[in-house]
Design an enzyme around this catalytic site. Structure first.
Site, PDB file in Angstrom:
ATOM      1  N   THR A   1      67.058  50.136  72.390  1.00  0.00           N
ATOM      2  CA  THR A   1      66.701  49.958  73.798  1.00  0.00           C
ATOM      3  C   THR A   1      67.932  49.883  74.686  1.00  0.00           C
ATOM      4  O   THR A   1      67.894  50.285  75.848  1.00  0.00           O
ATOM      5  CB  THR A   1      65.851  48.670  73.937  1.00  0.00           C
ATOM      6  OG1 THR A   1      64.642  48.876  73.218  1.00  0.00           O
ATOM      7  CG2 THR A   1      65.529  48.349  75.376  1.00  0.00           C
TER       8      THR A   1
ATOM      9  N   SER B   1      65.531  51.501  66.414  1.00  0.00           N
ATOM     10  CA  SER B   1      65.904  50.832  65.151  1.00  0.00           C
ATOM     11  C   SER B   1      64.707  50.443  64.313  1.00  0.00           C
ATOM     12  O   SER B   1      64.866  50.061  63.147  1.00  0.00           O
ATOM     13  CB  SER B   1      66.814  49.631  65.406  1.00  0.00           C
ATOM     14  OG  SER B   1      66.081  48.494  65.736  1.00  0.00           O
TER      15      SER B   1
ATOM     16  N   THR C   1      67.061  46.247  68.746  1.00  0.00           N
ATOM     17  CA  THR C   1      66.879  44.840  68.368  1.00  0.00           C
ATOM     18  C   THR C   1      65.928  44.658  67.186  1.00  0.00           C
ATOM     19  O   THR C   1      65.963  43.633  66.518  1.00  0.00           O
ATOM     20  CB  THR C   1      66.348  44.000  69.547  1.00  0.00           C
ATOM     21  OG1 THR C   1      65.067  44.518  69.952  1.00  0.00           O
ATOM     22  CG2 THR C   1      67.302  43.988  70.710  1.00  0.00           C
ATOM     23  N   ASP C   2      65.057  45.657  66.931  1.00  0.00           N
ATOM     24  CA  ASP C   2      63.976  45.427  65.962  1.00  0.00           C
ATOM     25  C   ASP C   2      64.462  45.157  64.544  1.00  0.00           C
ATOM     26  O   ASP C   2      63.905  44.317  63.840  1.00  0.00           O
ATOM     27  CB  ASP C   2      63.005  46.623  65.959  1.00  0.00           C
ATOM     28  CG  ASP C   2      62.134  46.648  67.210  1.00  0.00           C
ATOM     29  OD1 ASP C   2      62.084  45.615  67.912  1.00  0.00           O
ATOM     30  OD2 ASP C   2      61.516  47.687  67.474  1.00  0.00           O
TER      31      ASP C   2
END
Ligand code: ASP
Length: 315
Positions: free
Chosen positions: A16, A62, A95-96
Site C-alpha cells: 500500500t 504483500s 503491511t499484510d
C-alpha cells in the site's frame, strides 16, 4: 563506517505504501504496488540531497508474498549490506505479511548494519498518506549511529523483526511488538530507545537456503469450535511436510485435530502448537501435549519449522 554517513539503499517490494487510488479520499479501493522505489523517495522532500539509492525489486501486494521474492530480497539486501559505502538498507513492503518477511530476514540475514522495513496503511495518493513519514522515519533509524539488525518502523515506533505483529486491519497505528513492546520511538526525527538492537543467532539453515522452490512445505491450520480432523489430513495429503496448529488460548487443540496431528506425527510429518491469541504464545505444556512453538506466532512458527526442516535435510 558510522551509520549516519554513507548511502541508504531503498529496496521497493510493493504494498500500500506504493499504492495509488483514483481519489484522494479512497483509502481502500486502491491499486497496491503501483509505484516504484524512486517514486516513494521523491515524495519525501526531506530525503532530497541525501545519499540514497532506490531499487524496485518487486511490485507485489504483500498478501501475495512468496518464498522466491523472499530469497531475492534477502540476497539483494545481503549484497548491499556488505558494500562499504552503504550505511544501511530500507525495505518498503506491504503491511499484510510484513511480520513474516521481517521474521524470515531476522532468522536468515546477517545485519551488522540496520535493515529497516517500513510500510503504510494508506495509499500514496491518500489525503493523509502515512507512507512518506514512515519512510523518512525508517531512514532516520537506518542512519542512527550503531543501529543494526532487522528492524521495522511504522507509525513512529521501532519494532524488532523478531517481535512484530499486525494487530489491526485498517488503522494507521496497526502494529505492535507483543508483550515485549517497541524497541524505540521516533519523535520529531529523533530516536528514543527503550531496549538494545535485536541480536539473535541466525538459524542453522541460513548458511544453505538453496533454491526457494525446494523449501519444505509447512502449512497452518486453526483450531476452533467444530474443528475437523479432515482439515489437517487434507493438508498432509496435499504434501505438507510440517504443520503448525494455531491453537486456542495457551495452545490448546480441539480433540479432533489433536488426533489427526498425532496421526501426522506418526507418519513423519512434524506438528507444532502455537496460539491464535494475539499476545502470550504458548507457555509450559503437559508432558503428553503436542510439541509447542513457544512464544512464536503461528506465522513465525511456520517459518521456523520450514527452516528446521531445511536444516535437517542439509545435515
Ligand atoms: N494488501 C496490502 C499489502 O500488504 C496492504 C498494505 O500494504 O497495507 O501489500
Amino acid at each position: 563506517m558510522q551509520n549516519n554517513a554513507g548511502v541508504v539503499v531503498i529496496l521497493g517490494t510493493g504494498g500500500t505504501i506504493a499504492g495509488t487510488a483514483a481519489r484522494a479520499d479512497d483509502l481502500v479501493g486502491y491499486t497496491s504496488a503501483a509505484l516504484g522505489a524512486d517514486d516513494l523517495v521523491a515524495a519525501v522532500p526531506a530525503l532530497a540531497g541525501q545519499a540514497i539509492e532506490a531499487e524496485t525489486l518487486a511490485r507485489l501486494d504483500s498478501s501475495d508474498m512468496d518464498h522466491a521474492t523472499w530469497a531475492t530480497l534477502r540476497a539483494r539486501a545481503a549484497f548491499h549490506l556488505t558494500r562499504d559505502e552503504v550505511a544501511a538498507v530500507v525495505v518498503t513492503h506491504g503491511t499484510d505479511t510484513l511480520e513474516e518477511t521481517a521474521y524470515f530476514l531476522h532468522r536468515t540475514l546477517t545485519a551488522p548494519k540496520a535493515l529497516v522495513l517500513t510500510a503504510a496503511m494508506r495509499p500514496a495518493t491518500a489525503l493523509s498518506a502515512d507512507g512518506p513519514q514512515n519512510l523518512l522515519d525508517a531512514v532516520t533509524v537506518a542512519r542512527e549511529p550503531g543501529s543494526r539488525g532487522v528492524l521495522v518502523v511504522l507509525a513512529g515506533r521501532v519494532h524488532s523483526g523478531a517481535e512484530l505483529r499486525k494487530l489491526h486491519g485498517w488503522r494507521i497505528d496497526a502494529f505492535g511488538s507483543g508483550d515485549a513492546g517497541p524497541l524505540a520511538v521516533v519523535e520529531d526525527g529523533r530516536l528514543r530507545r527503550f531496549r538494545d538492537w535485536p541480536e539473535a543467532p541466525l538459524h542453522a539453515a541460513a548458511a544453505s537456503l538453496g533454491d526457494a522452490a525446494g523449501w519444505p512445505v509447512v502449512d497452518i491450520v486453526t483450531s476452533h469450535a467444530g474443528a475437523r480432523a479432515r482439515s489437517l489430513d487434507a493438508l498432509v495429503a496435499a504434501g505438507a511436510q510440517g504443520i503448525v496448529i494455531a491453537g486456542t488460548g495457551n495452545g490448546s487443540v480441539h480433540q479432533e485435530l489433536e488426533q489427526a496431528a498425532r496421526g501426522a506425527i506418526a507418519a513423519g510429518v512434524p506438528v507444532r502448537r502455537a496460539s491464535r491469541c494475539l499476545l502470550g504464545g504458548v507457555v509450559g505444556a503437559p508432558a503428553d501435549a503436542l510439541p509447542s512453538a513457544g512464544t512464536l506466532t503461528p506465522v513465525q512458527a511456520r517459518i521456523e519449522m520450514m527452516l528446521d526442516l531445511l536444516a535437517a535435510t542439509a545435515a
